[in-house]
Scaffold this motif. Structure first.
Motif, PDB file in Angstrom:
ATOM      1  N   VAL A  17      -8.459   7.138   4.405  1.00 24.02           N
ATOM      2  CA  VAL A  17      -8.386   6.692   5.798  1.00 24.02           C
ATOM      3  C   VAL A  17      -8.048   7.891   6.675  1.00 24.02           C
ATOM      4  O   VAL A  17      -7.084   8.605   6.397  1.00 24.02           O
ATOM      5  CB  VAL A  17      -7.304   5.596   5.981  1.00 24.02           C
TER       6      VAL A  17
ATOM      7  N   TRP B  12      -9.568   0.983   8.525  1.00 29.51           N
ATOM      8  CA  TRP B  12      -8.413   0.463   7.783  1.00 29.51           C
ATOM      9  C   TRP B  12      -7.171   0.362   8.661  1.00 29.51           C
ATOM     10  O   TRP B  12      -6.816   1.302   9.367  1.00 29.51           O
ATOM     11  CB  TRP B  12      -8.099   1.328   6.566  1.00 29.51           C
TER      12      TRP B  12
ATOM     13  N   MET C  73       0.773   3.743   1.835  1.00 25.38           N
ATOM     14  CA  MET C  73       1.122   4.261   3.163  1.00 25.38           C
ATOM     15  C   MET C  73       2.310   3.540   3.792  1.00 25.38           C
ATOM     16  O   MET C  73       2.939   4.062   4.701  1.00 25.38           O
ATOM     17  CB  MET C  73      -0.083   4.199   4.107  1.00 25.38           C
TER      18      MET C  73
ATOM     19  N   ARG D 109       0.228  -7.675  -3.846  1.00 23.39           N
ATOM     20  CA  ARG D 109      -0.506  -8.376  -2.779  1.00 23.39           C
ATOM     21  C   ARG D 109      -0.749  -9.796  -3.271  1.00 23.39           C
ATOM     22  O   ARG D 109      -1.278  -9.979  -4.366  1.00 23.39           O
ATOM     23  CB  ARG D 109      -1.856  -7.699  -2.496  1.00 23.39           C
TER      24      ARG D 109
ATOM     25  N   ASP E 233      -4.705   9.214   4.789  1.00 25.02           N
ATOM     26  CA  ASP E 233      -3.994   8.287   3.907  1.00 25.02           C
ATOM     27  C   ASP E 233      -5.001   7.824   2.876  1.00 25.02           C
ATOM     28  O   ASP E 233      -6.029   7.260   3.234  1.00 25.02           O
ATOM     29  CB  ASP E 233      -3.493   7.106   4.750  1.00 25.02           C
ATOM     30  N   THR E 234      -4.745   8.099   1.615  1.00 25.40           N
ATOM     31  CA  THR E 234      -5.724   7.643   0.626  1.00 25.40           C
ATOM     32  C   THR E 234      -5.095   6.696  -0.382  1.00 25.40           C
ATOM     33  O   THR E 234      -3.884   6.719  -0.602  1.00 25.40           O
ATOM     34  CB  THR E 234      -6.410   8.798  -0.153  1.00 25.40           C
ATOM     35  N   GLY E 235      -5.939   5.868  -0.988  1.00 21.33           N
ATOM     36  CA  GLY E 235      -5.447   4.922  -1.986  1.00 21.33           C
ATOM     37  C   GLY E 235      -6.481   4.709  -3.077  1.00 21.33           C
ATOM     38  O   GLY E 235      -7.653   4.433  -2.791  1.00 21.33           O
TER      39      GLY E 235
ATOM     40  N   ASN F 263     -10.179   5.008  -1.319  1.00 19.08           N
ATOM     41  CA  ASN F 263     -10.329   4.832   0.114  1.00 19.08           C
ATOM     42  C   ASN F 263      -9.566   5.934   0.839  1.00 19.08           C
ATOM     43  O   ASN F 263      -8.354   6.038   0.686  1.00 19.08           O
ATOM     44  CB  ASN F 263      -9.756   3.446   0.488  1.00 19.08           C
TER      45      ASN F 263
ATOM     46  N   MET G  36      -1.087   1.914  -6.926  1.00 20.92           N
ATOM     47  CA  MET G  36      -1.982   2.678  -6.069  1.00 20.92           C
ATOM     48  C   MET G  36      -1.613   4.155  -6.116  1.00 20.92           C
ATOM     49  O   MET G  36      -0.465   4.517  -5.848  1.00 20.92           O
ATOM     50  CB  MET G  36      -1.868   2.166  -4.625  1.00 20.92           C
TER      51      MET G  36
ATOM     52  N   ALA H 277       0.860  -1.187   0.000  1.00 21.21           N
ATOM     53  CA  ALA H 277       0.000   0.000   0.000  1.00 21.21           C
ATOM     54  C   ALA H 277       0.895   1.236   0.000  1.00 21.21           C
ATOM     55  O   ALA H 277       2.038   1.187   0.466  1.00 21.21           O
ATOM     56  CB  ALA H 277      -0.902   0.020   1.237  1.00 21.21           C
TER      57      ALA H 277
HETATM   58  N1  SER Z   1      -4.070   2.429   3.041  1.00 21.53           N
HETATM   59  C1  SER Z   1      -5.376   2.415   2.457  1.00 21.53           C
HETATM   60  C2  SER Z   1      -5.572   1.248   1.501  1.00 21.53           C
HETATM   61  O1  SER Z   1      -4.645   0.537   1.215  1.00 21.53           O
HETATM   62  C3  SER Z   1      -5.595   3.693   1.726  1.00 21.53           C
HETATM   63  O2  SER Z   1      -4.510   3.941   0.912  1.00 21.53           O
HETATM   64  O3  SER Z   1      -6.675   1.041   1.060  1.00 21.53           O
END
Ligand code: SER
Length: 584
Positions: free
Chosen positions: A203, A160, A42, A68, A223-225, A201, A86, A40
């Motif tokens: 967070v 999350w 983050m 992943r 934190d966005t993804g 997403n 991401m 991710a």
């Molecule tokens: N950490 C969150 C995710 O992986 C937002 O980036 O969805």
């Protein structure tokens, strides 16, 4: 719009909103052996989310390469990927919910021009750890999200955290309505029917979780993804990421090369090819542990599916070139590492090809057996043996099984795999496998010779002789056995002669699986009874030897050459040691 255009638009948008564009961290985390890959955006930023100062400031944005592997078995369907990109933006104690939601809404509706009717959002419903997120819901309403497009869910959906411990918080997720019919009157973004697809997403990371529970962080972070492949697919109105420009050229090429049109095999090849290339480009190499093993699994499974499509494996080099040419604008590092990527992938493919045919034969035997027994699942022992002896990743065995309507006992495999890793770590693997550190043709011959020697000593010296250990290299064997006296010259000679006689008799070596108790009852020899699982493999040589053993062994004793005892000496109290060689 292409994926790279979405990426550029995103980074530009957040740059215009005061964010510094930082480079993607490598897929292989630096200084963090606790995780296999970056999963991710983050992840490389954790120290800064916890309060350390980031040199680029408090507003950051990037694209992050991610792998992943939890769903690796699902790849081949219309959505799962192991590698993905991401897009993310972060506030490190800077803006919080309001600005974050407003920016997301503007980017989606103004930059990507998604009509608001196609969007839905979810927010945290609240529980004993954190309050209901009315604040986010109100912000969504204020920017123009219809109230009936706002849903509240609990921790399962709207909280999350990466793993069990770390910075975390409630999130608000954005969904794209594909326009499909609702699955029921309760159809909603969390029902998973495919009508609503999660696209982003955000967070609100203001908590830290450890085993004692939740505490507040020093600062409120965002934190966005946003998953790039998925967004790309939706904006292009495609059904799967494989229909977009990221995969289309390789999918088409595979179709022209394949003898059958098996779409899931083509997807597996295309997906695993891309993820392996990205991992290798960032420094990953195949091996039998951790990251290296993930890469090995990807390449081996890809190879198996190339075979299944009946594509000549020499095409691999051209497929890699095609993929690099297609992706190098997004990832210039692929061009730089073109030769390394090819070399590593082709070498690994070649290694696997050598064992593939043997392993498939072994698999067929196992299938025939369970068919006879009327079982539905292939037990973990078989899956493990295919892994251990033939280098079959469990996904490959699982694919083979599925093709014939069977499943594999993955749990049992995982258990055995863990035990195996534990044993290698403790260095006791040698003992377990009778000292078989590698599996070259030489060591395999010596391995079979230890069984013959064991049987010969029982006849010549005493039926109470038992193996106490062994150690094998490609040049020689050492065999420890219980015995209360130094062997006489005559005993040594007779033992040697007997082993050579059996070699000359060209005795077949056969293997079967049985229940541990049955194996013991049948008189099979076994060194450490407690170390063996309930179902064991038993190797039989002619009618002179039967032993519980993990293998591998030669198929016939004629492969061994001439057996020579070089030395016989004391090892410890009541244990003697023979050093011997095989001459070819
Ligand atoms: N950490 C969150 C995710 O992986 C937002 O980036 O969805």
């Amino acid at each position: 719009m292409r994926a790279i255009d979405i990426r550029n638009k995103y980074l530009k948008f957040f740059e215009n909103h005061g964010h510094k564009v930082i480079p993607s961290a490598p897929l292989i985390p630096e200084n963090d052996p606790s995780v296999l890959f970056t999963t991710a955006g983050m992840q490389p930023l954790v120290p800064y989310l916890l309060g350390e100062k980031h040199p680029e400031g408090t507003r950051l944005t990037d694209y992050q390469k991610c792998v992943r592997t939890v769903d690796i078995d699902e790849v081949g369907d219309n959505r799962h990927l192991t590698y993905f990109e991401m897009l993310g933006n972060w506030s490190l104690g800077d803006y919080f919910k309001e600005e974050s939601i407003k920016m997301s809404f503007d980017f989606l509706t103004k930059e990507l021009e998604i009509p608001v009717e196609k969007l839905s959002v979810t927010v945290f419903a609240g529980d004993e750890d954190a309050p209901r997120d009315e604040e986010s819901a109100n912000i969504w309403k204020s920017v123009g999200m219809p109230e009936n497009h706002i849903y509240y869910f609990g921790k399962d959906d709207n909280w999350w955290i990466a793993g069990e411990e770390g910075p975390c918080g409630p999130d608000t997720e954005m969904f794209y309505d594909t326009g499909k019919e609702p699955c029921s009157k309760d159809c909603n973004p969390s029902c998973g029917c495919g009508k609503y697809v999660e696209i982003w997403n955000n967070v609100f990371m203001e908590y830290y979780k450890d085993k004692n529970g939740y505490t507040k962080l020093k600062q409120q972070n965002v934190d966005t993804g946003l998953g790039l492949e998925r967004m790309n697919m939706l904006l292009q109105g495609k059904e799967t990421p494989y229909d977009t420009e990221i995969f289309a050229p390789i999918m088409e090429k595979l179709q022209t090369l394949a003898k059958h049109d098996e779409i899931s095999s083509r997807r597996i090849v295309a997906e695993h090819l891309r993820s392996s290339m990205m991992i290798i480009s960032d420094g990953g190499r195949p091996s039998n542990v951790d990251r290296g093993y993930v890469l090995r699994r990807l390449i081996r499974r890809m190879t198996r599916h190339l075979n299944k499509l009946e594509i000549d494996l020499n095409e691999l080099s051209g497929l890699i070139d095609l993929n690099i040419d297609n992706l190098k604008e997004m990832y210039p590092e692929l061009e730089k590492n073109r030769e390394t990527i090819k070399q590593v992938m082709i070498e690994e493919k070649d290694k696997f090809v050598k064992t593939l045919a043997h392993g498939e034969k072994e698999f067929e035997k196992a299938i025939a057996k369970i068919k006879q027994e009327g079982a539905k699942k292939i037990d973990g022992q078989v899956v493990f043996r295919l892994y251990d002896t033939y280098g079959f990743p469990p996904e490959v065995t699982s694919d083979l099984a599925r093709e014939q309507g069977y499943e594999i006992d993955m749990e049992e495999f995982q258990k055995l795999f863990k035990e195996h890793q534990e044993k290698s770590r403790m260095g006791s693997e040698q003992k377990f496998k009778g000292g078989l550190a590698d599996q070259s043709p030489e060591t395999i011959c010596y391995h079979t010779a230890t069984h013959l020697l064991n049987a010969a000593l029982k006849i010549v010296v005493s039926k109470d002789v038992h193996q106490k250990g062994s150690n094998i290299t490609a040049e020689r064997m050492r065999f420890d056995f219980s015995c209360d006296h130094k062997l006489t010259e005559e005993e040594k000679q007779k033992t040697e002669d007997l082993v050579n006689q059996w070699i000359k008799e060209e005795l077949p070596v056969t293997v079967e699986e049985m229940k541990k108790e049955d194996a013991i009852a049948s008189g099979a020899e076994c060194m450490f009874i407690e170390k063996y699982p309930d179902i064991v493999t038993v190797y039989t040589i002619g009618n002179i030897s039967k032993e519980l053993c993990g293998g591998p062994h030669v198929k016939n004793t004629k492969e061994l050459g001439t057996f020579k005892i070089k030395k016989e000496e004391a090892s410890s109290a009541g244990v003697r040691r023979i050093k011997a060689i095989l001459e070819k």
